[in-house]
Design an enzyme around this catalytic site. Structure first.
Site: not given
Ligand SMILES: *[C@@H]1O[C@H](CO)[C@@H](O)[C@H](O)[C@H]1NC(C)=O
Ligand SMILES: *[C@@H]1O[C@H](CO)[C@@H](O)[C@H](O)[C@H]1NC(C)=O
Ligand SMILES: *[C@@H]1O[C@H](CO)[C@@H](O)[C@H](O)[C@H]1NC(C)=O
Ligand SMILES: *[C@@H]1O[C@H](CO)[C@@H](O)[C@H](O)[C@H]1NC(C)=O
Ligand SMILES: *[C@@H]1O[C@H](CO)[C@@H](O)[C@H](O)[C@H]1NC(C)=O
Ligand SMILES: *[C@@H]1O[C@H](CO)[C@@H](O)[C@H](O)[C@H]1NC(C)=O
Ligand SMILES: *[C@@H]1O[C@H](CO)[C@@H](O)[C@H](O)[C@H]1NC(C)=O
Ligand SMILES: *[C@@H]1O[C@H](CO)[C@@H](O)[C@H](O)[C@H]1NC(C)=O
Ligand SMILES: *[C@@H]1O[C@H](CO)[C@@H](O)[C@H](O)[C@H]1NC(C)=O
Length: 668
Positions: A128, A186, A507
């Site tokens: 990520d 994220h 996600s």
């Protein structure tokens, strides 16, 4: 937020190209031999610059090949060399949050981990945007040391350290020498969702207050930074190469691109080799729904995860002058907003999307503005436009395609986002009266949305383009309004160590499933990746909290191309009774059946395959927990085999629900 650009990306004349080579005659076990063999493919100078070409990544586990920065002419020259198999340019993948990145949401707490192991002894690898290492979600209180098989690295520097929770951190952004710090958010969020430790008093703007915790709180985390805005295919492959050597058990990838054949898809190639070594790979399905055939990450050796709502909302109710009320959501919940009705305005075609400048000629001063989502502008930005034009508040209405699918967002002014149907009612109210009025009532965190889980409009849908005979997505999991760790304050962008954010996307659903796979792996260390997937799929729920079939964003029954096997039920997955298992070798007849060439299959499997001597099977004949066939005039027969993973003396009762035109028989 600092969004650095990748080095290779800024040098436009270069093309990062991956090379797949056939295995040399003698096996090169020594990595130096391998490297010098790879080196022999490089030209002395590139035709497009005088810089000496060099290898960026030498792959060992996921590919026989390397990544280098070369011109198309260099690649042409290389194609003539013996052992050359294929070359392809750098592929750029996206992170799978929704289009408006500041979505906000809630943490799901449906007793996901009622098994007592909490993922103990399992290592989850997350590919990520990196990690905020000092966030309390990654403290190691109560964590045992990593298992002896762990061989990974912690490439943090003086400021930060790894611990028994965060056991590995590496940066795979090509060219970067910095630590894998997450300056996006994220990666911190997905890692926290998969395996964050318990943190009390987690909230965003005071909403969704409670204890934040990942799905597998005793699992270890190994972080591989491969994204910064976008994710490079060669970086992903390099990280997967490392993952295999490091000893990771479960791999979580909340990123993806458009559908492509598996031999041309770095994630699929890397995941095949990971799966062969017993690593479970969980990926997001993509955020391009509700368009059909909009999936990413479709390979049958990957778990493809779609997204659904949870039963909490952060309520903001629009109230009209005619007393009609429309419940919806906003993360920003101002305490002091007036309950007195204010003038309500809809700017019509030109201003309807509230894009910067579009409200210049409308008098919105002190008014509530009705705006439509879309137009390539985030909902937060629309709020900013309304606020800058002097508007008092904003009601956002969905497009027809997003239906009833909303989420709570961190607006800069009092706002709420209503469904398309409610938006039409508000429009016709505005039309029906000379002085339309409205206000918004902020009611805070509310639990009890009985239509949850509902498939989100953004969740990518099947059928799979790459392999239509494999029903995809496999499963859906929580992906709307998910609260998890975040590197900086959402309110004022300051760095803090105790911040959370609520965002939405596949996600967010993917790491829930990665955490669940870790729980299952911990409880059943002998289960193969295919057995874990089967356990998750065959025990999924088809009904919502109201005991009605799961619905989609239109509030009509969701089809299998939206839900896959259904909504994950971890406790039941722990005891599936029977599983559809697949040996890695079983994928070869399947790949031959897809009519890939021997060379294309070789890219995926890393071994010479000759389809003329292999048996071919149709996609439906792979021993997968679901399949899709087209009914035609000729009979088709598929044989599936189940394996008992429960008590040796179990007995099973057969109950068959037959689709029209299908016969099922069970032996013994
Ligand atoms: C550690 O890395 C960070 C981020 O790359 C950098 O800002 C910091 O100066 C480095 N600290 C040390 C002690 O090297
Ligand atoms: C969150 O809950 C904790 C424990 O109940 C409480 O002490 C704290 O004040 C709450 N915080 C907010 C912002 O509501
Ligand atoms: C709208 O007004 C702003 C501020 O006065 C100005 O900067 C912008 O150019 C205007 N946009 C349009 C499309 O007229
Ligand atoms: C509002 O009224 C106008 C003019 O009568 C009409 O053209 C339009 O379709 C109406 N819009 C809605 C949403 O009812
Ligand atoms: C920024 O937010 C943090 C956390 O909410 C708070 O502690 C801090 O005082 C805020 N700073 C400013 C300048 O508003
Ligand atoms: C966060 O934690 C790190 C390591 O414990 C510390 O160095 C840093 O100062 C903390 N940052 C804030 C804003 O509290
Ligand atoms: C592969 O080729 C065979 C023979 O032409 C055909 O019947 C089959 O449908 C093809 N399979 C796929 C997946 O395209
Ligand atoms: C594949 O097998 C067929 C049939 O045995 C044989 O004729 C062919 O030469 C083989 N191809 C390769 C590349 O080995
Ligand atoms: C298909 O199978 C059914 C049941 O065994 C049989 O009755 C039918 O004749 C078969 N049809 C064809 C076209 O072979």
């Amino acid at each position: 937020m600092l969004h650095r650009r990748l080095i290779w990306w800024s040098k436009a004349i270069y093309k990062l190209t991956l090379f797949m080579l056939t295995c040399p005659n003698q096996v090169l076990t020594n990595s130096e031999d391998l490297e010098s063999w790879y080196q022999s493919f490089l030209p002395a100078t590139t035709t497009s610059s005088n810089e000496t070409p060099h290898i960026i990544y030498s792959y060992r586990n996921v590919a026989t090949g390397f990544a280098a920065r070369l011109s198309p002419e260099d690649v042409k020259a290389m194609e003539k060399k013996d052992g050359f198999l294929a070359a392809r340019p750098q592929e750029l993948l996206s992170l799978h949050t929704t289009h408006t990145p500041n979505f906000l949401g809630l943490h799901q707490n449906l007793g996901f981990w009622d098994s007592s192991n909490y993922g103990k002894g399992v290592i989850i690898g997350v590919l990520d945007t990196g990690i905020h290492p000092s966030h309390p979600s990654f403290n190691d209180e109560g964590m045992p040391p990593p298992p002896a098989k762990w061989k990974g690295k912690c490439e943090l520097n003086g400021t930060f350290t790894c611990n028994n929770k965060l056991i590995g951190v590496r940066n795979f952004l090509s060219g970067s020498t910095e630590i894998a710090f997450d300056d996006d958010g994220h990666g911190t969020h997905t890692s926290g969702t998969a395996a964050g430790n318990f943190v009390k008093g987690a909230n965003v703007f005071g909403n969704a207050n409670g204890t934040a915790v990942g799905i597998a709180p005793l699992a270890h985390l190994a972080i591989y930074k491969v994204c910064e805005v976008r994710c490079g295919g060669s970086d992903i492959l390099a990280a997967m190469d490392a993952v295999i050597e490091d000893g990771v058990d479960v791999l979580s990838l909340s990123l993806g691109g458009l559908s492509r054949p598996f031999y041309d898809d770095n994630t699929a190639v890397g995941a095949f080799n990971a799966m062969q070594r017993g690593i479970f790979v969980s990926c997001s399905a993509g955020n391009r729904g509700p368009l059909s055939s909009s999936l990413s990450n479709e390979a049958p050796w990957i778990l493809t995860v779609g997204a659904n709502t949870i039963d909490r909302s952060i309520r903001a109710t629009a109230i009209l002058g005619n007393k009609e009320e429309f419940n919806s959501e906003s993360l920003f919940q101002p305490k002091d907003f007036t309950s007195t009705l204010l003038p309500l305005i809809y700017s019509g075609m030109k201003g309807s999307q509230c894009i910067a400048g579009s409200l210049n000629n409308s008098d919105v001063q002190g008014k509530i503005v009705l705006c439509e989502v879309g137009g390539g502008v985030s909902n937060i930005a629309k709020g900013r436009t309304v606020k800058n034009a002097g508007g008092a508040a904003m009601i956002l209405m969905n497009l027809d395609s997003s239906g009833y699918s909303t989420s709570a967002e961190a607006h800069v002014l009092p706002a709420t986002r209503v469904s398309y149907a409610d938006g039409l009612k508000i429009k016709s109210y505005i039309n029906s009266t000379a002085r339309p009025m409205a206000t918004i009532l902020f009611k805070g965190t509310i639990i009890g949305a009985n239509n949850a889980p509902m498939v989100s409009s953004f969740s990518s849908r099947g059928p799979s383009r790459a392999s239509p005979g494999i029903l995809k997505p496999d499963i859906i999991g929580p992906g709307v309004n998910i609260l998890a760790a975040w590197p900086f304050s959402v309110e004022n962008n300051t760095d803090t160590n105790l911040t959370f954010n609520i965002i939405s996307g596949t996600s967010m659903s993917c790491p829930h499933l990665s955490g669940i796979a870790a729980l299952l792996k911990s409880a059943h260390p002998d289960w193969s990746p295919a057995a874990i997937k089967s356990a998750i799929m065959t025990t999924a729920d088809q009904l919502n909290l109201d005991n009605k079939p799961i619905v989609d964003q239109r509030l009509t029954q969701a089809d299998f191309f939206a839900t896959g096997a259904g909504h994950v039920n971890p406790s039941r997955a722990n005891d599936p009774g029977l599983v559809y298992d697949i040996d890695p070798d079983n994928y070869i007849p399947y790949l031959c059946g897809l009519n890939y060439t021997n060379q294309q299959i070789g890219i995926i499997t890393q071994q010479r395959v000759n389809c003329s001597t292999e048996s071919k099977i149709t996609e439906a004949q792979l021993n997968y927990p679901s399949f899709a066939i087209t009914l035609g005039s000729t009979n088709q027969t598929n044989t599936m085999t189940v394996t008992n993973v429960g008590d040796a003396t179990s007995s099973f009762a057969v109950e068959i629900v037959l689709p029209l035109g299908v016969d099922v028989s069970v032996e013994p």
